[in-house]
Motif scaffolding. Structure first.
Motif, PDB file in Angstrom:
ATOM      1  N   TYR A 164       0.831  -1.184   0.000  1.00 40.02           N
ATOM      2  CA  TYR A 164       0.000   0.000   0.000  1.00 40.02           C
ATOM      3  C   TYR A 164       0.872   1.242   0.000  1.00 40.02           C
ATOM      4  N   PRO A 165       0.943   1.959  -1.111  1.00 43.63           N
ATOM      5  CA  PRO A 165       1.749   3.167  -1.112  1.00 43.63           C
ATOM      6  C   PRO A 165       1.092   4.233  -0.248  1.00 43.63           C
ATOM      7  N   SER A 166       1.897   4.900   0.533  1.00 45.72           N
ATOM      8  CA  SER A 166       1.406   5.991   1.352  1.00 45.72           C
ATOM      9  C   SER A 166       1.520   7.268   0.554  1.00 45.72           C
ATOM     10  N   SER A 167       1.115   8.337   1.163  1.00 46.87           N
ATOM     11  CA  SER A 167       1.234   9.639   0.534  1.00 46.87           C
ATOM     12  C   SER A 167       2.698   9.907   0.220  1.00 46.87           C
ATOM     13  N   PRO A 168       2.993  10.526  -0.932  1.00 45.73           N
ATOM     14  CA  PRO A 168       4.369  10.790  -1.276  1.00 45.73           C
ATOM     15  C   PRO A 168       5.022  11.807  -0.350  1.00 45.73           C
ATOM     16  N   SER A 169       4.241  12.529   0.391  1.00 44.19           N
ATOM     17  CA  SER A 169       4.782  13.572   1.258  1.00 44.19           C
ATOM     18  C   SER A 169       5.149  13.020   2.624  1.00 44.19           C
ATOM     19  N   GLY A 170       6.426  13.143   2.990  1.00 41.17           N
ATOM     20  CA  GLY A 170       6.866  12.724   4.319  1.00 41.17           C
ATOM     21  C   GLY A 170       6.216  13.548   5.408  1.00 41.17           C
ATOM     22  N   SER A 171       5.921  14.824   5.115  1.00 48.15           N
ATOM     23  CA  SER A 171       5.292  15.668   6.132  1.00 48.15           C
ATOM     24  C   SER A 171       3.867  15.222   6.407  1.00 48.15           C
ATOM     25  N   SER A 172       3.198  14.665   5.385  1.00 48.98           N
ATOM     26  CA  SER A 172       1.854  14.138   5.585  1.00 48.98           C
ATOM     27  C   SER A 172       1.889  12.931   6.518  1.00 48.98           C
ATOM     28  N   ASN A 173       2.907  12.052   6.344  1.00 49.21           N
ATOM     29  CA  ASN A 173       3.066  10.908   7.234  1.00 49.21           C
ATOM     30  C   ASN A 173       3.299  11.372   8.659  1.00 49.21           C
ATOM     31  N   ARG A 174       4.159  12.350   8.827  1.00 52.35           N
ATOM     32  CA  ARG A 174       4.448  12.864  10.169  1.00 52.35           C
ATOM     33  C   ARG A 174       3.208  13.509  10.776  1.00 52.35           C
ATOM     34  N   ALA A 175       2.453  14.225   9.961  1.00 47.40           N
ATOM     35  CA  ALA A 175       1.231  14.859  10.464  1.00 47.40           C
ATOM     36  C   ALA A 175       0.218  13.806  10.903  1.00 47.40           C
ATOM     37  N   SER A 176       0.079  12.747  10.106  1.00 48.59           N
ATOM     38  CA  SER A 176      -0.845  11.671  10.470  1.00 48.59           C
ATOM     39  C   SER A 176      -0.392  10.968  11.737  1.00 48.59           C
ATOM     40  N   ALA A 177       0.901  10.685  11.830  1.00 45.93           N
ATOM     41  CA  ALA A 177       1.436  10.031  13.024  1.00 45.93           C
ATOM     42  C   ALA A 177       1.249  10.920  14.245  1.00 45.93           C
ATOM     43  N   SER A 178       1.470  12.205  14.084  1.00 42.71           N
ATOM     44  CA  SER A 178       1.275  13.141  15.205  1.00 42.71           C
ATOM     45  C   SER A 178      -0.186  13.177  15.630  1.00 42.71           C
ATOM     46  N   PHE A 179      -1.103  13.169  14.650  1.00 38.83           N
ATOM     47  CA  PHE A 179      -2.529  13.172  14.958  1.00 38.83           C
ATOM     48  C   PHE A 179      -2.910  11.925  15.750  1.00 38.83           C
ATOM     49  N   VAL A 180      -2.463  10.752  15.268  1.00 35.84           N
ATOM     50  CA  VAL A 180      -2.781   9.503  15.963  1.00 35.84           C
ATOM     51  C   VAL A 180      -2.226   9.547  17.383  1.00 35.84           C
ATOM     52  N   GLN A 181      -0.974   9.935  17.527  1.00 40.07           N
ATOM     53  CA  GLN A 181      -0.359   9.978  18.857  1.00 40.07           C
ATOM     54  C   GLN A 181      -1.075  10.970  19.772  1.00 40.07           C
ATOM     55  N   GLU A 182      -1.476  12.100  19.235  1.00 37.20           N
ATOM     56  CA  GLU A 182      -2.175  13.113  20.029  1.00 37.20           C
ATOM     57  C   GLU A 182      -3.520  12.573  20.531  1.00 37.20           C
ATOM     58  N   VAL A 183      -4.301  11.992  19.629  1.00 36.20           N
ATOM     59  CA  VAL A 183      -5.615  11.469  20.009  1.00 36.20           C
ATOM     60  C   VAL A 183      -5.466  10.341  21.030  1.00 36.20           C
ATOM     61  N   VAL A 184      -4.544   9.429  20.777  1.00 37.57           N
ATOM     62  CA  VAL A 184      -4.359   8.270  21.660  1.00 37.57           C
ATOM     63  C   VAL A 184      -3.825   8.701  23.029  1.00 37.57           C
ATOM     64  N   SER A 185      -2.966   9.701  23.060  1.00 38.66           N
ATOM     65  CA  SER A 185      -2.385  10.111  24.341  1.00 38.66           C
ATOM     66  C   SER A 185      -3.352  10.932  25.191  1.00 38.66           C
ATOM     67  N   HIS A 186      -4.416  11.458  24.587  1.00 34.30           N
ATOM     68  CA  HIS A 186      -5.373  12.273  25.334  1.00 34.30           C
ATOM     69  C   HIS A 186      -6.702  11.574  25.608  1.00 34.30           C
ATOM     70  N   ASN A 187      -6.805  10.324  25.232  1.00 42.81           N
ATOM     71  CA  ASN A 187      -8.042   9.572  25.433  1.00 42.81           C
ATOM     72  C   ASN A 187      -7.702   8.168  25.908  1.00 42.81           C
ATOM     73  N   CYS A 188      -8.391   7.713  26.931  1.00 44.93           N
ATOM     74  CA  CYS A 188      -8.126   6.387  27.476  1.00 44.93           C
ATOM     75  C   CYS A 188      -8.403   5.299  26.446  1.00 44.93           C
ATOM     76  N   ILE A 189      -9.519   5.409  25.757  1.00 48.32           N
ATOM     77  CA  ILE A 189      -9.907   4.405  24.764  1.00 48.32           C
ATOM     78  C   ILE A 189     -10.175   5.112  23.446  1.00 48.32           C
ATOM     79  N   VAL A 190      -9.504   4.655  22.394  1.00 46.01           N
ATOM     80  CA  VAL A 190      -9.697   5.212  21.056  1.00 46.01           C
ATOM     81  C   VAL A 190      -9.931   4.051  20.100  1.00 46.01           C
ATOM     82  N   ILE A 191     -10.962   4.204  19.265  1.00 51.38           N
ATOM     83  CA  ILE A 191     -11.254   3.211  18.240  1.00 51.38           C
ATOM     84  C   ILE A 191     -11.173   3.907  16.885  1.00 51.38           C
ATOM     85  N   PHE A 192     -10.212   3.492  16.060  1.00 50.73           N
ATOM     86  CA  PHE A 192     -10.146   3.955  14.681  1.00 50.73           C
ATOM     87  C   PHE A 192     -11.005   2.983  13.898  1.00 50.73           C
ATOM     88  N   SER A 193     -12.054   3.495  13.267  1.00 55.32           N
ATOM     89  CA  SER A 193     -13.158   2.683  12.790  1.00 55.32           C
ATOM     90  C   SER A 193     -13.574   3.088  11.386  1.00 55.32           C
TER      91      SER A 193
END
Length: 173
Positions: A42-71
């Motif tokens: 599965y090719p990801s977005s060609p932009s490395g900054s997009s990957n970092r932004a997505s990873a930051s978003f996931v980490q932010e949501v997960v670190s501020h919520n006890c239970i997170v479901i990506f659905s």
């Protein structure tokens, strides 16, 4: 006797390999810059900054919520995961990837971070516990509630919006 040692060594390597593959993923151990630009076929977005932004978003949501479901709204295993937490009366944060502007990129990033691209991806106290079947199994074995009870104080009551346009079933613990 030498043959026995080789078999014991192979067995040990196999056990260590399985332990490494099956151990839970804790996002605090995953640096956001380490997310690669491709995951399997599965090719990801060609932009490395997009990957970092997505990873930051996931980490932010997960670190501020006890239970997170990506659905996804149409996924039966996602409904299964939500039903587990609804059944025990535990609130959770849900991100509906099929209604999120960056849903595909987030799913790719989750695949890179957790080793599985499938949904749901369920996080409890910052650790990916797997999907709907794993959440149900942990609950049936009496191991889910203790994980929830260990939630860090930082995860309680953050009330973050999921930005997907959909209303989550409930918010944080």
């Amino acid at each position: 006797m030498a043959k026995l040692k080789a078999v014991d060594c192979s067995w040990t390597v196999l056990v260590l390999l399985l332990f490494t593959v099956l151990k839970p993923v804790h996002l605090a151990d995953q640096p956001s810059a380490a997310v690669s630009s491709r995951m399997g076929n599965y090719p990801s977005s060609p932009s490395g900054s997009s990957n970092r932004a997505s990873a930051s978003f996931v980490q932010e949501v997960v670190s501020h919520n006890c239970i997170v479901i990506f659905s996804k709204t149409t996924c039966p295993y996602c409904r299964l995961a939500k039903n587990v937490f609804n059944e025990i009366g535990t609130p959770y944060k849900v991100i509906e990837l099929d209604q999120h502007e960056e849903g595909k990129q987030l799913q790719d990033t989750l695949g890179e971070m957790t080793g599985a691209r499938t949904v749901p991806r369920v996080f409890v106290n910052g650790t990916c516990i797997g999907g709907g079947s794993e959440a149900k199994e942990l609950h049936q074995r009496g191991k889910l509630l203790p994980l929830i009870q260990q939630c860090a104080p930082c995860c309680e009551g953050s009330g973050m919006d999921d930005s997907s346009g959909a209303q989550p079933a409930s918010y944080n613990l």
